[in-house]
Motif scaffolding. Structure first.
Motif, PDB file in Angstrom:
ATOM      1  N   ASN A   8       0.744  -1.048   0.052  1.00  0.00           N
ATOM      2  CA  ASN A   8      -0.046   0.026  -0.038  1.00  0.00           C
ATOM      3  C   ASN A   8       0.668   1.188   0.072  1.00  0.00           C
ATOM      4  N   LYS A   9       2.180   1.091  -0.481  1.00  0.00           N
ATOM      5  CA  LYS A   9       3.081   2.187  -0.645  1.00  0.00           C
ATOM      6  C   LYS A   9       3.079   2.866  -1.950  1.00  0.00           C
ATOM      7  N   GLU A  57       7.941   9.068   0.371  1.00  0.00           N
ATOM      8  CA  GLU A  57       7.312   7.573   0.343  1.00  0.00           C
ATOM      9  C   GLU A  57       5.933   7.547   1.537  1.00  0.00           C
ATOM     10  N   PHE A  58       5.063   7.248   1.027  1.00  0.00           N
ATOM     11  CA  PHE A  58       3.955   7.209   1.829  1.00  0.00           C
ATOM     12  C   PHE A  58       2.998   5.780   1.769  1.00  0.00           C
ATOM     13  N   ALA A  59       2.138   5.614   2.777  1.00  0.00           N
ATOM     14  CA  ALA A  59       1.422   4.374   2.880  1.00  0.00           C
ATOM     15  C   ALA A  59      -0.073   5.129   2.489  1.00  0.00           C
ATOM     16  N   LEU A  60      -0.891   4.152   1.910  1.00  0.00           N
ATOM     17  CA  LEU A  60      -2.321   4.784   1.614  1.00  0.00           C
ATOM     18  C   LEU A  60      -3.058   3.551   1.915  1.00  0.00           C
ATOM     19  N   PRO A  61      -3.931   3.608   2.912  1.00  0.00           N
ATOM     20  CA  PRO A  61      -5.048   2.725   3.250  1.00  0.00           C
ATOM     21  C   PRO A  61      -6.021   2.686   1.993  1.00  0.00           C
ATOM     22  N   GLU A  62      -6.822   1.486   1.718  1.00  0.00           N
ATOM     23  CA  GLU A  62      -7.727   1.524   0.534  1.00  0.00           C
ATOM     24  C   GLU A  62      -6.894   1.746  -0.621  1.00  0.00           C
ATOM     25  N   PHE A  63      -5.806   1.401  -0.923  1.00  0.00           N
ATOM     26  CA  PHE A  63      -4.792   1.747  -1.959  1.00  0.00           C
ATOM     27  C   PHE A  63      -5.708   1.897  -3.309  1.00  0.00           C
ATOM     28  N   SER A  89       3.597   3.787  -8.066  1.00  0.00           N
ATOM     29  CA  SER A  89       3.129   2.777  -7.058  1.00  0.00           C
ATOM     30  C   SER A  89       3.974   1.587  -6.934  1.00  0.00           C
ATOM     31  N   GLU A  90       4.317   1.245  -5.664  1.00  0.00           N
ATOM     32  CA  GLU A  90       5.125   0.068  -5.317  1.00  0.00           C
ATOM     33  C   GLU A  90       4.555  -1.123  -5.819  1.00  0.00           C
ATOM     34  N   ARG A  91       3.157  -1.044  -6.085  1.00  0.00           N
ATOM     35  CA  ARG A  91       2.298  -2.201  -6.440  1.00  0.00           C
ATOM     36  C   ARG A  91       2.929  -2.807  -8.004  1.00  0.00           C
ATOM     37  N   ARG A  92       3.168  -1.680  -8.649  1.00  0.00           N
ATOM     38  CA  ARG A  92       3.861  -1.789  -9.947  1.00  0.00           C
ATOM     39  C   ARG A  92       5.381  -2.270 -10.150  1.00  0.00           C
ATOM     40  N   THR A  93       5.553  -3.357 -10.741  1.00  0.00           N
ATOM     41  CA  THR A  93       6.851  -3.814 -10.607  1.00  0.00           C
ATOM     42  C   THR A  93       7.660  -3.307 -11.993  1.00  0.00           C
ATOM     43  N   GLN A 120      13.893  -5.615  -7.204  1.00  0.00           N
ATOM     44  CA  GLN A 120      12.471  -5.881  -7.542  1.00  0.00           C
ATOM     45  C   GLN A 120      12.156  -5.414  -8.892  1.00  0.00           C
ATOM     46  N   VAL A 121      12.410  -6.173  -9.706  1.00  0.00           N
ATOM     47  CA  VAL A 121      12.119  -6.122 -11.218  1.00  0.00           C
ATOM     48  C   VAL A 121      11.554  -7.050 -11.830  1.00  0.00           C
ATOM     49  N   ASP A 122      11.291  -7.277 -13.154  1.00  0.00           N
ATOM     50  CA  ASP A 122      10.797  -8.237 -14.083  1.00  0.00           C
ATOM     51  C   ASP A 122      11.912  -7.843 -15.200  1.00  0.00           C
TER      52      ASP A 122
END
Length: 290
Positions: A8-9, A57-63, A89-93, A120-122
């Motif tokens: 959620n970062k 860098e921040f955390a976001l609830p209900e991302f 978004s940290e969710r996107r690799t 942390q890559v593809d």
């Protein structure tokens, strides 16, 4: 490899003219969107009329619901302070394409760090102007493309490589000792998205055979430089440099062997900082928040 799909970062990077109220406005903005700031780094070249750079860098609830609104609504602040900005978004690799020739030390360092989860890559593809490293790359189950390059076929080869990069949706390119000079058109297409490792402590010993030049000069330190590629050979914005102490007993070949360790360390660090959105480019310099 760490699963980032539930993170959620997010990271916000900004650059603009230094002026009062930037930090307060951004902090309040993130607070109003329910974000919790985890880390904040900033740098000003000169409080009186200089440039201001910031990485948050921040955390976001209900991302999923909030991330897009954070992106869309930030334009008001960006216009107010004339900010160049990027939200990640940290969710996107990120996807990293690797270009390589015959030497394998930088390639293997990146592959090992990727497989161990440190990077942390593809890696959707590796492109080479020689077939020598196909077996190594394919042992990692990564597609390997051999694209020979000659003076006569350079434009065609680059067009083929560009097509593959776009088909695989690679975000950036790493030249892991790719011994070809890229054209201006290719560099412009991927501006600030091509990272090269030069086997010298730039600006010393630009161009080919730096270890021979270092030996002839009798240097006491050898180094390597990871930088973004520009039209000016080996003069793009520097991301990272590493050095190693040597002495008069080192032959040219011993300098080259020692230098390989320096090269792969500098390149791996630079790639990792790029992946983690820790690098901002301003003119021909970088600000690295590591």
């Amino acid at each position: 490899m760490i699963d980032q799909s539930t993170s959620n970062k997010a990271r916000l990077l900004i650059s603009c003219s230094d002026q009062p109220g930037i930090v307060a406005s951004i902090s309040e903005y993130l607070f109003n969107h329910g974000a919790n700031i985890i880390q904040s780094d900033q740098y000003s070249t000169d409080p009186e009329g200089g440039m201001f750079f910031m990485r948050i860098e921040f955390a976001l609830p209900e991302f999923e619901e909030r991330f897009h609104s954070v992106r869309e609504d930030f334009s008001a602040i960006a216009e107010r302070f004339h900010i160049d900005w990027r939200l990640e978004s940290e969710r996107r690799t990120k996807k990293m394409a690797i270009f390589v020739s015959k030497e394998d030390h930088c390639l293997l360092e990146l592959l090992w760090r990727w497989r161990s989860g440190e990077l942390q890559v593809d890696i959707p593809l590796v492109i080479s102007n020689h077939p020598d490293l196909r077996e190594i790359v394919e042992s990692y189950h990564i597609p390997f493309y051999h694209i020979p390059v000659t003076k006569e076929t350079k434009a065609e080869a680059e067009a083929q490589a560009e097509k593959l990069i776009k088909e695989h949706k690679a975000d950036f390119i790493v030249l892991a000792r790719y011994m070809q000079i890229l054209s201006s058109d290719f560099v412009d297409t991927f501006e600030h998205r091509i990272i090269n490792i030069h086997h010298s402590f730039l600006p010393a010993f630009i161009g080919a055979n730096p270890y021979k030049k270092a030996f002839d000069r009798g240097v006491k330190l050898i180094g390597a430089t990871a930088h973004y590629v520009t039209d000016d050979l080996d003069e793009g914005p520097i991301i990272e440099q590493e050095v190693l102490r040597v002495n008069h007993r080192y032959s040219t070949e011993e300098l080259r062997v020692a230098g390989r360790n320096v090269e792969k360390i500098a390149l791996a660090r630079a790639v990792n900082w790029h992946v983690n959105d820790e690098v901002l480019v301003h003119k021909n310099k970088t600000i690295v928040f590591n």
